[in-house]
Design an enzyme around this catalytic site. Structure first.
Site, PDB file in Angstrom:
ATOM      1  N   ASN A 217      56.324  -4.418  20.860  1.00  0.00           N
ATOM      2  CA  ASN A 217      56.376  -4.092  22.293  1.00  0.00           C
ATOM      3  C   ASN A 217      57.164  -5.138  23.049  1.00  0.00           C
ATOM      4  O   ASN A 217      57.147  -6.320  22.712  1.00  0.00           O
ATOM      5  CB  ASN A 217      54.964  -3.914  22.858  1.00  0.00           C
TER       6      ASN A 217
ATOM      7  N   PHE B 267      54.874  -7.294  30.925  1.00  0.00           N
ATOM      8  CA  PHE B 267      53.873  -7.372  32.011  1.00  0.00           C
ATOM      9  C   PHE B 267      54.054  -6.273  33.058  1.00  0.00           C
ATOM     10  O   PHE B 267      54.190  -6.563  34.250  1.00  0.00           O
ATOM     11  CB  PHE B 267      53.911  -8.736  32.717  1.00  0.00           C
TER      12      PHE B 267
ATOM     13  N   ASN C  95      48.674 -14.147  20.156  1.00  0.00           N
ATOM     14  CA  ASN C  95      49.465 -13.067  20.756  1.00  0.00           C
ATOM     15  C   ASN C  95      50.416 -12.478  19.691  1.00  0.00           C
ATOM     16  O   ASN C  95      50.305 -12.813  18.517  1.00  0.00           O
ATOM     17  CB  ASN C  95      50.238 -13.636  21.950  1.00  0.00           C
TER      18      ASN C  95
ATOM     19  N   LYS D 151      45.262 -18.426  25.660  1.00  0.00           N
ATOM     20  CA  LYS D 151      45.779 -17.552  24.587  1.00  0.00           C
ATOM     21  C   LYS D 151      47.152 -18.023  24.149  1.00  0.00           C
ATOM     22  O   LYS D 151      48.076 -18.122  24.955  1.00  0.00           O
ATOM     23  CB  LYS D 151      45.847 -16.105  25.072  1.00  0.00           C
TER      24      LYS D 151
ATOM     25  N   SER E 107      52.916 -14.488  26.029  1.00  0.00           N
ATOM     26  CA  SER E 107      53.673 -13.243  25.929  1.00  0.00           C
ATOM     27  C   SER E 107      55.135 -13.582  25.708  1.00  0.00           C
ATOM     28  O   SER E 107      55.699 -14.416  26.414  1.00  0.00           O
ATOM     29  CB  SER E 107      53.530 -12.421  27.205  1.00  0.00           C
TER      30      SER E 107
ATOM     31  N   ASN F  39      57.605 -11.612  26.235  1.00  0.00           N
ATOM     32  CA  ASN F  39      58.468 -10.673  26.966  1.00  0.00           C
ATOM     33  C   ASN F  39      58.723 -11.031  28.428  1.00  0.00           C
ATOM     34  O   ASN F  39      59.322 -10.254  29.150  1.00  0.00           O
ATOM     35  CB  ASN F  39      57.870  -9.261  26.863  1.00  0.00           C
ATOM     36  N   THR F  40      58.248 -12.191  28.838  1.00  0.00           N
ATOM     37  CA  THR F  40      58.594 -12.713  30.166  1.00  0.00           C
ATOM     38  C   THR F  40      59.374 -14.000  29.906  1.00  0.00           C
ATOM     39  O   THR F  40      58.806 -14.963  29.380  1.00  0.00           O
ATOM     40  CB  THR F  40      57.317 -12.995  30.993  1.00  0.00           C
TER      41      THR F  40
HETATM   42  C1  LIG Z   1      51.430  -2.646  23.549  1.00  0.00           C
HETATM   43  C2  LIG Z   1      50.859  -4.018  23.608  1.00  0.00           C
HETATM   44  C3  LIG Z   1      50.709  -4.649  24.841  1.00  0.00           C
HETATM   45  C4  LIG Z   1      50.174  -5.935  24.902  1.00  0.00           C
HETATM   46  N1  LIG Z   1      50.002  -6.522  26.126  1.00  0.00           N
HETATM   47  C5  LIG Z   1      49.430  -7.762  26.193  1.00  0.00           C
HETATM   48  C6  LIG Z   1      49.183  -8.370  27.452  1.00  0.00           C
HETATM   49  O1  LIG Z   1      49.466  -7.812  28.506  1.00  0.00           O
HETATM   50  N2  LIG Z   1      48.639  -9.610  27.455  1.00  0.00           N
HETATM   51  C7  LIG Z   1      48.278 -10.265  26.307  1.00  0.00           C
HETATM   52  O2  LIG Z   1      47.750 -11.380  26.371  1.00  0.00           O
HETATM   53  N3  LIG Z   1      48.481  -9.690  25.097  1.00  0.00           N
HETATM   54  C8  LIG Z   1      49.028  -8.465  25.025  1.00  0.00           C
HETATM   55  N4  LIG Z   1      49.226  -7.878  23.797  1.00  0.00           N
HETATM   56  C9  LIG Z   1      48.851  -8.629  22.567  1.00  0.00           C
HETATM   57  C10 LIG Z   1      47.466  -8.226  22.050  1.00  0.00           C
HETATM   58  O3  LIG Z   1      46.472  -8.561  22.980  1.00  0.00           O
HETATM   59  C11 LIG Z   1      47.185  -8.945  20.713  1.00  0.00           C
HETATM   60  O4  LIG Z   1      47.160 -10.342  20.938  1.00  0.00           O
HETATM   61  C12 LIG Z   1      48.236  -8.639  19.650  1.00  0.00           C
HETATM   62  O5  LIG Z   1      48.704  -7.316  19.754  1.00  0.00           O
HETATM   63  C13 LIG Z   1      47.701  -8.838  18.224  1.00  0.00           C
HETATM   64  O6  LIG Z   1      46.586  -7.998  17.970  1.00  0.00           O
HETATM   65  P1  LIG Z   1      46.677  -6.558  17.221  1.00  0.00           P
HETATM   66  O7  LIG Z   1      47.428  -6.765  15.949  1.00  0.00           O
HETATM   67  O8  LIG Z   1      45.249  -6.183  17.038  1.00  0.00           O
HETATM   68  O9  LIG Z   1      47.404  -5.660  18.168  1.00  0.00           O
HETATM   69  C14 LIG Z   1      49.780  -6.603  23.708  1.00  0.00           C
HETATM   70  C15 LIG Z   1      49.934  -5.953  22.478  1.00  0.00           C
HETATM   71  C16 LIG Z   1      50.460  -4.680  22.411  1.00  0.00           C
HETATM   72  C17 LIG Z   1      50.618  -4.008  21.071  1.00  0.00           C
END
Ligand SMILES: Cc1cc2nc3c(=O)[nH]c(=O)nc-3n(C[C@H](O)[C@H](O)[C@H](O)COP(=O)(O)O)c2cc1C
Length: 364
Positions: free
Chosen positions: A110, A114, A243, A214, A173, A175-176
């Site tokens: 992704n 934000f 993350n 985080k 993150s 992406n910022t």
């Molecule tokens: C579509 C998507 C959006 C995410 N948005 C955020 C976010 O806004 N803030 C954040 O701290 N992590 C965000 N994450 C990261 C997840 O919270 C997590 O740390 C990461 O995906 C690893 O866990 P997973 O393998 O169970 O997805 C996002 C992940 C995905 C897939």
């Protein structure tokens, strides 16, 4: 009910554009007549950051960014819900497409960047929810175009303290642009000083709200030394590891999708995230608990993450592949492991394998 909902929904959701599928799943949760079924096995209860979690499985940040469905998620059986990332002002995020499934790998990339309805809207939703119970953490970030990013975090802490069970300071993150630089020691020290100070200022009206940090799984071990040192000296209440990753493991099968820019999550993140939990655990030396997240898609993976050092875990991407029934599956597996090994609580095994894991070859 959950099983039926899941079986019907999954093929449909998989046929859609991933972002449309996400929006549709939020809609379904908003209107599904979900009832909290049975209460959790008492052995699954976890006390951490001064909070009592009914079970150790949370939904990770990014699924319910705007606090649309925290109560439905709690009714589904999650032990806690993390809302956000929230930014102070509304922002659209990056242009679509910005969410990609790597089906053959069980992964997701992704670069949402934000997308947030903004703090006022989210605060109104959480305030309307009142004291419905359940642990709802608030993940805070900065607007893309803010120059003094620290002030964004401080503002959100001040605004959300009355409705937050805990805060997550998201500096990871990918992406910022520039956000991850906040993990550098001097910048992190400055940011955490301001955040903790804000939390203390609002303590009288909002009570004591734990602050978690985080981090990215892409820190090298010297950077991790610094991050843990700063987190301990500023007395954060916990850390979330980790993350999404910017790495692209050589084992990925969806090689063309893998070229998309953004953070990779799901199964391809599992080994790196486990290793980072163990590395963090040995550095924290029990000063505070950790939440482990990244690619946890079975009860066995959950157990491995707990034995690596996580007191609690979170899920997101694996839910896309396995469905919401994964939450109950993991709980059942954890409870039966405890029963079989004659243990009274998960706390007895947190970090049991950390030393062994940190001695292994680095996962590639
Ligand atoms: C579509 C998507 C959006 C995410 N948005 C955020 C976010 O806004 N803030 C954040 O701290 N992590 C965000 N994450 C990261 C997840 O919270 C997590 O740390 C990461 O995906 C690893 O866990 P997973 O393998 O169970 O997805 C996002 C992940 C995905 C897939």
């Amino acid at each position: 009910m959950i099983g039926l909902f899941d079986r019907l929904a999954r093929p449909l959701l998989r046929a859609l554009d991933p972002e449309d599928a996400h929006a549709l799943s939020l809609q379904a949760l908003r209107y599904a007549p979900l009832m909290r079924s049975v209460s959790d096995d008492r052995r699954l209860g976890v006390r951490a950051f001064g909070l009592n979690f009914p079970n150790p499985i949370g939904i990770a940040a990014g699924y319910d960014k705007g606090a649309d469905v925290p109560d439905a998620l709690l009714r589904l059986g999650f032990g806690f819900v993390e809302v956000g990332t929230i930014t102070p002002r509304p922002q659209a995020g990056n242009p679509r497409p910005r969410l990609f499934r790597l089906d053959a790998d069980g992964g997701v990339i992704n670069r949402l960047g934000f997308n947030s309805p903004g703090a006022d809207v989210v605060l109104a939703r959480l305030t309307a929810r009142g004291t419905n119970g359940g642990i709802v953490g608030i993940n805070v970030g900065a607007n893309r175009d803010t120059i003094d990013r620290g002030s964004d975090y401080v503002r959100l802490i001040e605004m959300f303290a009355p409705v937050a069970s805990y805060f997550t300071v998201n500096v990871s993150s990918p992406n910022t642009p520039g956000l991850r630089n906040l993990q550098q020691a001097a910048q992190l020290d400055d940011l955490l000083a301001k955040v903790i100070d804000a939390r203390e200022r609002v303590r009288e009206k909002a009570g004591d709200t734990p602050v978690l940090l985080k981090i990215a799984p892409d820190l090298d071990l010297t950077e991790l030394d610094d991050v843990v040192h700063v987190a301990r000296s500023r007395k954060v209440d916990g850390m979330i590891v980790a993350n999404t990753t910017l790495a692209r493991p050589a084992t990925l099968r969806e090689t063309s999708r893998a070229k998309e820019q953004g953070g990779l999550s799901g199964r391809p993140l599992m080994r790196l995230a486990t290793r980072m939990v163990a590395e963090t655990y040995v550095r924290v030396e029990g000063a505070f608990p950790l939440i482990g997240v990244g690619g946890i898609d079975t009860g066995g993976a959950a157990l491995t993450r707990i034995r690596a050092g996580a007191s609690l875990i979170q899920l997101y991407s694996p839910l896309i592949y396995k469905g919401l029934g994964l939450v109950e599956d993991i709980k059942r597996d954890l409870a039966s492991t405890l029963l079989r090994t004659g243990r009274e609580s998960l706390s007895e095994i947190v970090g049991a394998d950390a030393a062994t894991i940190t001695a292994e070859d680095w996962p590639v």
